[in-house]
Design an enzyme around this catalytic site. Structure first.
Site, mmCIF file in Angstrom:
data_model
loop_
_atom_site.group_PDB
_atom_site.id
_atom_site.type_symbol
_atom_site.label_atom_id
_atom_site.label_comp_id
_atom_site.label_asym_id
_atom_site.label_seq_id
_atom_site.Cartn_x
_atom_site.Cartn_y
_atom_site.Cartn_z
ATOM 1 N N HIS A 155 -9.422 1.182 5.117
ATOM 2 C CA HIS A 155 -8.350 1.525 6.262
ATOM 3 C C HIS A 155 -8.468 2.630 6.528
ATOM 4 C CE1 HIS A 155 -3.910 2.301 7.048
ATOM 5 N NE2 HIS A 155 -3.625 1.535 6.280
ATOM 6 N N GLY B 118 2.835 2.800 11.028
ATOM 7 C CA GLY B 118 3.548 3.036 10.588
ATOM 8 C C GLY B 118 4.489 3.726 11.681
ATOM 9 N N GLU C 48 -5.126 -4.676 10.540
ATOM 10 C CA GLU C 48 -4.399 -4.148 10.656
ATOM 11 C C GLU C 48 -4.437 -3.005 12.348
ATOM 12 O OE1 GLU C 48 -2.831 -2.910 7.221
ATOM 13 O OE2 GLU C 48 -3.980 -1.803 7.403
ATOM 14 N N SER D 106 3.241 -2.530 10.717
ATOM 15 C CA SER D 106 4.265 -2.482 10.591
ATOM 16 C C SER D 106 5.758 -3.393 10.350
ATOM 17 C CB SER D 106 5.394 -1.533 11.933
ATOM 18 O OG SER D 106 4.552 -0.673 12.496
ATOM 19 N N ASN E 64 1.026 -1.142 -0.008
ATOM 20 C CA ASN E 64 -0.131 0.096 0.014
ATOM 21 C C ASN E 64 0.699 0.817 -0.297
ATOM 22 O OD1 ASN E 64 -1.748 2.110 0.371
ATOM 23 N ND2 ASN E 64 -2.219 1.475 2.749
ATOM 24 N N TRP E 65 1.279 2.104 -1.420
ATOM 25 C CA TRP E 65 1.609 3.108 -1.094
ATOM 26 C C TRP E 65 1.349 4.079 -0.708
ATOM 27 C CZ3 TRP E 65 3.874 3.268 -7.215
ATOM 28 C CH2 TRP E 65 5.020 1.703 -7.025
ATOM 29 N N LYS E 66 0.163 4.572 -0.870
ATOM 30 C CA LYS E 66 -0.705 5.398 0.199
ATOM 31 C C LYS E 66 -0.522 6.866 -0.678
ATOM 32 C CE LYS E 66 -0.326 3.469 4.631
ATOM 33 N NZ LYS E 66 0.427 3.800 6.065
ATOM 34 N N GLU F 279 -6.971 5.122 8.035
ATOM 35 C CA GLU F 279 -6.346 6.002 7.873
ATOM 36 C C GLU F 279 -7.279 7.393 6.990
ATOM 37 O OE1 GLU F 279 -2.405 5.843 5.549
ATOM 38 O OE2 GLU F 279 -1.996 4.610 7.411
ATOM 39 N N GLY G 4 3.198 -1.097 4.324
ATOM 40 C CA GLY G 4 2.431 0.106 3.923
ATOM 41 C C GLY G 4 3.638 0.477 3.545
ATOM 42 N N GLY G 5 4.616 1.472 5.169
ATOM 43 C CA GLY G 5 6.268 2.158 4.270
ATOM 44 C C GLY G 5 7.150 1.250 3.884
HETATM 45 C C1 PEP Z 1 -0.316 -0.032 6.380
HETATM 46 O O1 PEP Z 1 -0.658 0.742 5.744
HETATM 47 O O2 PEP Z 1 -1.741 -0.758 5.638
HETATM 48 C C2 PEP Z 1 0.461 -0.445 6.894
HETATM 49 C C3 PEP Z 1 0.098 -1.462 7.913
HETATM 50 O O3 PEP Z 1 1.570 0.564 7.204
HETATM 51 P P1 PEP Z 1 2.764 -0.300 7.847
HETATM 52 O O4 PEP Z 1 3.213 -1.131 7.080
HETATM 53 O O5 PEP Z 1 3.793 0.981 7.451
HETATM 54 O O6 PEP Z 1 2.767 -0.115 9.352
#
Ligand code: PEP
Length: 254
Positions: free
Chosen positions: A94, A172, A166, A213, A9-11, A96, A234-235
Protein backbone atom coordinates in the site's frame (compact mmCIF):
# COMPACT_ATOMS: atom_id res chain seq x y z
CA UNK A 1 -15.82 -13.60 -16.35
CA UNK A 2 -14.11 -11.90 -13.38
CA UNK A 3 -16.13 -11.72 -10.16
CA UNK A 4 -16.03 -8.17 -8.76
CA UNK A 5 -14.21 -7.75 -5.45
CA UNK A 6 -15.06 -4.97 -3.01
CA UNK A 7 -12.46 -4.72 -0.26
CA UNK A 8 -12.46 -2.48 2.81
CA UNK A 9 -9.07 -1.33 4.11
CA UNK A 10 -9.65 -0.11 7.64
CA UNK A 11 -6.05 1.07 8.04
CA UNK A 12 -5.15 2.06 11.63
CA UNK A 13 -8.74 2.18 12.86
CA UNK A 14 -11.01 0.22 15.20
CA UNK A 15 -10.41 -1.56 18.46
CA UNK A 16 -11.71 -5.10 18.77
CA UNK A 17 -14.99 -3.93 20.26
CA UNK A 18 -15.43 -1.27 17.59
CA UNK A 19 -14.57 -3.77 14.86
CA UNK A 20 -17.14 -6.20 16.20
CA UNK A 21 -19.77 -3.47 16.19
CA UNK A 22 -18.97 -2.26 12.68
CA UNK A 23 -18.96 -5.75 11.15
CA UNK A 24 -22.23 -6.56 12.92
CA UNK A 25 -23.78 -3.45 11.39
CA UNK A 26 -22.54 -4.33 7.90
CA UNK A 27 -23.35 -7.99 7.97
CA UNK A 28 -27.08 -7.95 7.10
CA UNK A 29 -26.53 -5.63 4.12
CA UNK A 30 -23.41 -7.39 2.84
CA UNK A 31 -25.09 -10.78 3.04
CA UNK A 32 -27.75 -9.57 0.60
CA UNK A 33 -25.16 -8.59 -2.01
CA UNK A 34 -24.79 -11.42 -4.54
CA UNK A 35 -22.29 -12.02 -7.31
CA UNK A 36 -19.71 -9.80 -5.63
CA UNK A 37 -16.85 -10.95 -3.44
CA UNK A 38 -16.73 -8.89 -0.25
CA UNK A 39 -13.61 -8.51 1.85
CA UNK A 40 -12.86 -6.78 5.13
CA UNK A 41 -9.28 -5.93 6.15
CA UNK A 42 -9.23 -4.83 9.81
CA UNK A 43 -6.05 -4.18 11.83
CA UNK A 44 -4.13 -7.26 13.04
CA UNK A 45 -5.56 -7.04 16.54
CA UNK A 46 -9.13 -7.44 15.27
CA UNK A 47 -8.48 -10.24 12.76
CA UNK A 48 -9.46 -13.05 15.07
CA UNK A 49 -12.69 -11.41 16.23
CA UNK A 50 -13.70 -10.42 12.71
CA UNK A 51 -12.89 -13.82 11.23
CA UNK A 52 -15.00 -15.51 13.91
CA UNK A 53 -17.88 -13.18 13.19
CA UNK A 54 -17.63 -13.85 9.45
CA UNK A 55 -17.28 -17.62 9.76
CA UNK A 56 -20.06 -19.30 7.75
CA UNK A 57 -20.65 -16.16 5.66
CA UNK A 58 -19.48 -15.42 2.11
CA UNK A 59 -17.41 -12.45 3.33
CA UNK A 60 -13.63 -12.82 3.29
CA UNK A 61 -11.04 -11.46 5.72
CA UNK A 62 -7.70 -9.91 4.89
CA UNK A 63 -4.72 -8.35 6.63
CA UNK A 64 -3.10 -5.06 5.66
CA UNK A 65 0.54 -6.12 5.75
CA UNK A 66 2.90 -8.95 6.77
CA UNK A 67 6.56 -9.94 6.66
CA UNK A 68 7.93 -12.55 4.27
CA UNK A 69 9.52 -14.56 7.07
CA UNK A 70 7.65 -17.55 8.45
CA UNK A 71 8.87 -17.39 12.05
CA UNK A 72 11.91 -16.54 14.16
CA UNK A 73 13.69 -13.54 15.65
CA UNK A 74 11.79 -10.75 13.87
CA UNK A 75 10.37 -8.70 16.73
CA UNK A 76 7.08 -7.02 16.02
CA UNK A 77 6.39 -8.79 12.73
CA UNK A 78 3.43 -10.91 11.63
CA UNK A 79 4.03 -13.83 9.30
CA UNK A 80 2.05 -15.42 6.47
CA UNK A 81 1.80 -18.57 8.57
CA UNK A 82 0.06 -16.59 11.34
CA UNK A 83 -2.24 -14.76 8.94
CA UNK A 84 -3.27 -17.93 7.15
CA UNK A 85 -5.11 -18.95 10.35
CA UNK A 86 -7.56 -16.06 9.92
CA UNK A 87 -7.23 -14.55 6.46
CA UNK A 88 -7.75 -15.36 2.83
CA UNK A 89 -6.15 -12.13 1.59
CA UNK A 90 -3.34 -9.73 2.47
CA UNK A 91 -2.89 -6.17 1.17
CA UNK A 92 0.75 -5.64 0.17
CA UNK A 93 2.64 -2.54 -0.92
CA UNK A 94 0.00 0.00 0.00
CA UNK A 95 1.27 3.50 -0.77
CA UNK A 96 1.19 4.37 2.94
CA UNK A 97 3.62 1.51 3.61
CA UNK A 98 5.80 2.66 0.75
CA UNK A 99 5.76 6.30 1.89
CA UNK A 100 5.97 5.99 5.70
CA UNK A 101 7.79 2.68 6.19
CA UNK A 102 10.19 2.65 3.26
CA UNK A 103 8.76 -0.38 1.50
CA UNK A 104 10.32 -0.89 -1.90
CA UNK A 105 9.24 -3.08 -4.79
CA UNK A 106 11.96 -5.56 -3.80
CA UNK A 107 10.46 -5.89 -0.30
CA UNK A 108 6.94 -6.11 -1.68
CA UNK A 109 8.03 -8.81 -4.12
CA UNK A 110 9.37 -10.96 -1.27
CA UNK A 111 6.07 -10.53 0.55
CA UNK A 112 4.02 -11.39 -2.54
CA UNK A 113 5.94 -14.62 -3.08
CA UNK A 114 5.69 -15.54 0.62
CA UNK A 115 1.93 -14.88 0.66
CA UNK A 116 1.39 -17.11 -2.38
CA UNK A 117 3.50 -19.85 -0.84
CA UNK A 118 1.09 -19.87 2.11
CA UNK A 119 -2.04 -19.73 -0.02
CA UNK A 120 -2.80 -16.18 1.01
CA UNK A 121 -4.04 -14.04 -1.87
CA UNK A 122 -2.02 -10.86 -2.16
CA UNK A 123 -3.68 -7.60 -3.18
CA UNK A 124 -0.69 -5.82 -4.63
CA UNK A 125 -1.03 -2.04 -4.54
CA UNK A 126 0.57 0.11 -7.22
CA UNK A 127 0.14 3.75 -8.18
CA UNK A 128 1.92 6.91 -9.14
CA UNK A 129 2.41 10.03 -7.04
CA UNK A 130 1.01 13.42 -8.03
CA UNK A 131 4.45 14.56 -9.21
CA UNK A 132 4.84 11.46 -11.38
CA UNK A 133 1.34 11.94 -12.75
CA UNK A 134 2.00 15.58 -13.61
CA UNK A 135 5.31 14.64 -15.22
CA UNK A 136 3.42 12.27 -17.54
CA UNK A 137 5.25 9.15 -16.34
CA UNK A 138 2.39 7.36 -14.55
CA UNK A 139 2.25 4.43 -17.00
CA UNK A 140 6.01 3.95 -16.90
CA UNK A 141 6.11 4.06 -13.07
CA UNK A 142 3.18 1.72 -12.53
CA UNK A 143 4.28 -0.78 -15.19
CA UNK A 144 7.66 -1.01 -13.47
CA UNK A 145 6.01 -1.46 -10.05
CA UNK A 146 3.88 -4.32 -11.41
CA UNK A 147 6.91 -5.95 -13.04
CA UNK A 148 9.09 -5.67 -9.95
CA UNK A 149 6.43 -6.66 -7.43
CA UNK A 150 5.37 -9.76 -9.41
CA UNK A 151 8.78 -10.96 -10.57
CA UNK A 152 9.08 -14.70 -9.88
CA UNK A 153 5.55 -14.92 -8.41
CA UNK A 154 3.80 -18.18 -9.24
CA UNK A 155 0.09 -17.93 -8.53
CA UNK A 156 -1.65 -21.23 -9.22
CA UNK A 157 -4.87 -19.63 -10.50
CA UNK A 158 -6.11 -16.19 -11.50
CA UNK A 159 -8.07 -15.70 -8.28
CA UNK A 160 -4.86 -16.06 -6.23
CA UNK A 161 -3.57 -12.63 -7.18
CA UNK A 162 -5.20 -9.18 -7.26
CA UNK A 163 -3.73 -5.85 -8.26
CA UNK A 164 -5.10 -2.60 -6.84
CA UNK A 165 -4.34 0.45 -8.96
CA UNK A 166 -4.34 3.32 -6.49
CA UNK A 167 -3.02 6.65 -7.73
CA UNK A 168 -1.42 8.13 -4.59
CA UNK A 169 -2.97 11.54 -5.25
CA UNK A 170 -6.46 10.01 -5.11
CA UNK A 171 -6.08 8.20 -1.76
CA UNK A 172 -7.91 9.87 1.09
CA UNK A 173 -8.12 13.17 -0.80
CA UNK A 174 -11.72 13.09 -2.03
CA UNK A 175 -10.26 13.54 -5.52
CA UNK A 176 -10.95 10.28 -7.33
CA UNK A 177 -9.48 9.51 -10.74
CA UNK A 178 -11.89 9.34 -13.68
CA UNK A 179 -13.42 5.95 -14.36
CA UNK A 180 -12.64 5.91 -18.09
CA UNK A 181 -9.08 7.09 -17.41
CA UNK A 182 -8.54 4.24 -14.95
CA UNK A 183 -10.08 1.77 -17.40
CA UNK A 184 -7.67 2.78 -20.16
CA UNK A 185 -4.76 2.81 -17.75
CA UNK A 186 -5.42 -0.75 -16.58
CA UNK A 187 -5.81 -1.93 -20.18
CA UNK A 188 -2.62 -0.28 -21.41
CA UNK A 189 -0.26 -0.12 -18.43
CA UNK A 190 -1.17 -3.03 -16.14
CA UNK A 191 -2.63 -6.05 -17.96
CA UNK A 192 0.08 -6.14 -20.69
CA UNK A 193 2.80 -6.30 -18.00
CA UNK A 194 0.99 -9.13 -16.23
CA UNK A 195 0.59 -10.87 -19.60
CA UNK A 196 4.35 -10.61 -20.15
CA UNK A 197 5.04 -12.24 -16.78
CA UNK A 198 2.24 -14.75 -16.39
CA UNK A 199 0.65 -15.08 -19.81
CA UNK A 200 -2.22 -13.42 -21.64
CA UNK A 201 -4.85 -15.80 -20.24
CA UNK A 202 -3.77 -15.08 -16.67
CA UNK A 203 -3.75 -11.35 -17.30
CA UNK A 204 -7.32 -11.45 -18.65
CA UNK A 205 -8.55 -13.61 -15.75
CA UNK A 206 -6.89 -11.67 -12.91
CA UNK A 207 -8.80 -8.96 -11.09
CA UNK A 208 -7.58 -5.38 -11.07
CA UNK A 209 -9.24 -3.05 -8.57
CA UNK A 210 -9.32 0.72 -8.43
CA UNK A 211 -8.64 2.54 -5.15
CA UNK A 212 -8.72 6.23 -4.31
CA UNK A 213 -11.65 8.13 -2.79
CA UNK A 214 -14.27 5.58 -3.85
CA UNK A 215 -17.63 6.35 -2.25
CA UNK A 216 -21.26 5.31 -2.75
CA UNK A 217 -21.74 8.22 -5.17
CA UNK A 218 -18.95 7.34 -7.61
CA UNK A 219 -18.50 3.57 -7.15
CA UNK A 220 -20.95 2.58 -9.91
CA UNK A 221 -19.05 4.62 -12.50
CA UNK A 222 -15.90 2.60 -11.81
CA UNK A 223 -17.64 -0.76 -11.65
CA UNK A 224 -19.31 -0.26 -15.03
CA UNK A 225 -15.92 -0.07 -16.75
CA UNK A 226 -14.85 -3.36 -18.35
CA UNK A 227 -11.31 -3.41 -16.95
CA UNK A 228 -12.16 -2.42 -13.36
CA UNK A 229 -13.03 -5.46 -11.26
CA UNK A 230 -13.97 -3.78 -8.01
CA UNK A 231 -12.48 -1.41 -5.48
CA UNK A 232 -10.11 -1.13 -2.56
CA UNK A 233 -11.96 1.26 -0.27
CA UNK A 234 -10.38 3.17 2.59
CA UNK A 235 -12.39 5.89 4.35
CA UNK A 236 -15.79 4.79 3.06
CA UNK A 237 -15.27 1.27 4.44
CA UNK A 238 -15.40 2.61 7.99
CA UNK A 239 -19.13 3.32 7.78
CA UNK A 240 -21.45 0.35 7.50
CA UNK A 241 -23.93 1.97 5.16
CA UNK A 242 -21.40 3.41 2.75
CA UNK A 243 -19.47 0.13 2.47
CA UNK A 244 -22.67 -1.83 1.88
CA UNK A 245 -23.80 0.75 -0.70
CA UNK A 246 -20.47 0.40 -2.54
CA UNK A 247 -20.76 -3.41 -2.54
CA UNK A 248 -24.33 -3.09 -3.86
CA UNK A 249 -23.09 -0.86 -6.68
CA UNK A 250 -20.92 -3.76 -7.90
CA UNK A 251 -23.92 -6.09 -8.18
CA UNK A 252 -25.07 -7.01 -11.64
CA UNK A 253 -22.28 -5.24 -13.48
CA UNK A 254 -20.88 -8.49 -14.91
C1 PEP B 1 -6.88 3.09 0.45
O1 PEP B 1 -6.51 3.25 1.59
O2 PEP B 1 -6.43 2.12 -0.20
C2 PEP B 1 -7.82 4.05 -0.14
C3 PEP B 1 -8.13 3.91 -1.40
O3 PEP B 1 -8.30 5.01 0.70
P1 PEP B 1 -9.54 6.01 0.37
O4 PEP B 1 -10.66 5.17 -0.16
O5 PEP B 1 -9.85 6.64 1.70
O6 PEP B 1 -9.05 6.99 -0.65
Amino acid sequence: MRTPLVAGNWKLNKTVIEAYKLVSEMLPGLRMVRGVEKLICPPFTALMAVSRLLKDTDISVGAQNMTWEEQGAFTGEISPLMLAEFCQYVILGHSERRAYYGETDVIINRKVRAALAHELRPIVCVGETLEQNEAGIAAEVVSQQVRDCLQGAEPTSTDQLVIAYEPVWAIGTGRAATADGVNTFIRNAIRPVVAGLLGEGFSQGMRVLYGGSVNPGNAGEFFREAEIDGALVGGASLKAKSFVDIAEAAQGVR
